[in-house]
Design a protein around this motif. Structure first.
Motif, short mmCIF file in Angstrom:
data_model
loop_
_atom_site.label_atom_id
_atom_site.label_comp_id
_atom_site.label_asym_id
_atom_site.label_seq_id
_atom_site.Cartn_x
_atom_site.Cartn_y
_atom_site.Cartn_z
N LYS A 112 0.84 -1.21 0.00
CA LYS A 112 0.00 0.00 0.00
C LYS A 112 0.87 1.26 0.00
CE LYS A 112 -3.81 -2.30 2.41
NZ LYS A 112 -4.55 -2.42 3.69
N THR B 87 2.31 1.87 -3.40
CA THR B 87 1.33 2.43 -4.32
C THR B 87 1.18 3.93 -4.10
OG1 THR B 87 0.12 0.33 -4.35
CG2 THR B 87 -1.04 2.27 -5.16
N LEU C 252 -5.74 1.83 -5.20
CA LEU C 252 -5.35 1.73 -3.80
C LEU C 252 -6.57 1.80 -2.89
CD1 LEU C 252 -3.32 1.78 -1.41
CD2 LEU C 252 -3.27 4.27 -1.66
#
Length: 376
Positions: A5, A8, A31
């Motif tokens: 995460k 991203t 995301l």
């Protein structure tokens, strides 16, 4: 931290910098789909995604805001939560006041030049601290620089009430300006006081913005040095949010606020309060990441940069804070360093109380046993 995460989010920043805003918006959308909208574990990702979505003017902003809205409270109620529970906020003002008291207490008359006085809450606390130490000056001149008219009015009223209660003669000079707008008339006023002078900047000097290739902060410190104050005391977060590089600001803010959120997660309070406290910082993160370079306000610097700026302006960093070992408040401890007291989490300073003098540094105010009890 979820490495995927975070990667991203970092890619969203990189695509934005490369001018590929369509790809950045697509990555952001992907995301958000992976985040848990039913809980709070992904709140930090949502906050940062929200800031980037506003920079990108993304349609995703509406969906993110819908999630974040459940944590909304007034900013003052959020600050009160922080002041009550978060050690780095709870400790900073009282500790700065202990240092200030070492230079203000015991004088017949003294002047406090306050750069960004806000509502005057800390300054009222300083008066009551001096009263408990039985070191109140007979007369206190306060030069209050503050761009918010309502806060400036409140500060004057609060200080007047405290001074009357404590029997101190108060002369309050309101300067309704940002620091960058100060002119020669203002500086002549500041230099007209014959009493000993002490300067305070509590979570305000990082708002000073440079223009035209000159450093407004360095100019400010040089002008202050010309006044020959007994001491300058600053309270400042320690992180690199002044960089013109969006990538550097993203990494620094993720790290700094991530550590702060980790402290919040360890507090013995309810989950709703923890989430609300994190939301207090959402506005700062948005300013750091979403706003245009010329309009950003939250321009924090590492504490070493503040000490260097003061030293280069001719000040002498304080090296003796009158304490061998600092108190702790949960996971936060006080580190005594060259020129500052650090409120540290692990080995990293999150907030610093910086102190410098115009000459050979005098011993700063000793941290009182009462304060140690309050933050232990």
């Amino acid at each position: 931290m979820d490495a995927k995460k975070y990667a991203t989010l970092a890619s969203v920043v990189d695509e934005t910098l490369a001018g590929r805003t369509g790809d950045a918006r697509r990555l952001l959308s992907e995301l958000v789909k992976t985040l848990d909208a039913t809980g709070t574990d992904d709140l930090q990702y949502y906050i940062f995604a929200s800031a980037l979505s506003k920079r990108l003017e993304s349609d995703q902003a509406a969906e993110i805001n819908l999630y974040l809205r459940q944590f909304e409270r007034t900013q003052i109620s959020l600050f009160n939560l922080l002041a009550q529970h978060l050690p780095t906020v709870q400790m900073a003002g009282p500790m700065a006041n202990e240092v200030l008291a070492g230079y203000i207490g015991g004088h017949d008359e003294v002047t406090l030049l306050d750069v960004g006085i806000g509502s005057g809450r800390q300054e009222v606390g300083l008066l009551y601290l001096l009263a408990t130490q039985r070191r109140l000056p007979r007369k206190l001149n306060v030069i209050a620089i503050e761009p918010d008219a309502g806060s400036l009015l409140e500060a004057g009223e609060s200080l007047a009430e405290a001074a009357q209660t404590l029997g101190v003669e108060l002369e309050f000079h309101a300067v309704h300006k940002v620091v960058e707008e100060l002119d020669e008339t203002d500086w002549r006023l500041f230099g007209s006081f014959g009493a000993p002078l002490v300067v305070l900047g509590a979570f305000a000097v990082h708002h000073v913005r440079s223009t035209g290739g000159t450093s407004a902060r360095d100019t400010l410190f040089r002008r202050l040095r010309a006044l020959q104050p007994d001491a300058v005391v600053l309270c400042e977060p320690s992180s690199n949010h002044d960089s013109p590089s969006l990538r550097e600001r993203f990494e620094a803010s993720w790290h700094h606020f991530g550590l702060t959120f980790r402290i919040i997660d360890g507090l013995q309070i309810g989950g709703g309060e923890k989430s609300a406290m994190k939301m207090f910082f959402a506005r700062e993160i948005e300013d750091i990441l979403a706003n245009a370079e010329e309009s950003r306000c939250e321009r924090h610097e590492p504490v070493d940069a503040w000490v260097r700026r003061l030293r280069e302006a001719g000040f002498t960093p304080c090296t003796d804070f009158g304490m061998v070992a600092g108190p702790t408040a949960g996971p936060v401890r006080v580190a005594v360093c060259d020129g500052y007291l650090g409120l540290d989490y692990g080995d990293e300073t999150l907030v610093a109380i910086v102190c410098a003098t115009s000459g050979v540094p005098a011993r700063a105010g000793r941290i009182s046993p009462l304060l140690l009890e309050q933050v232990a």
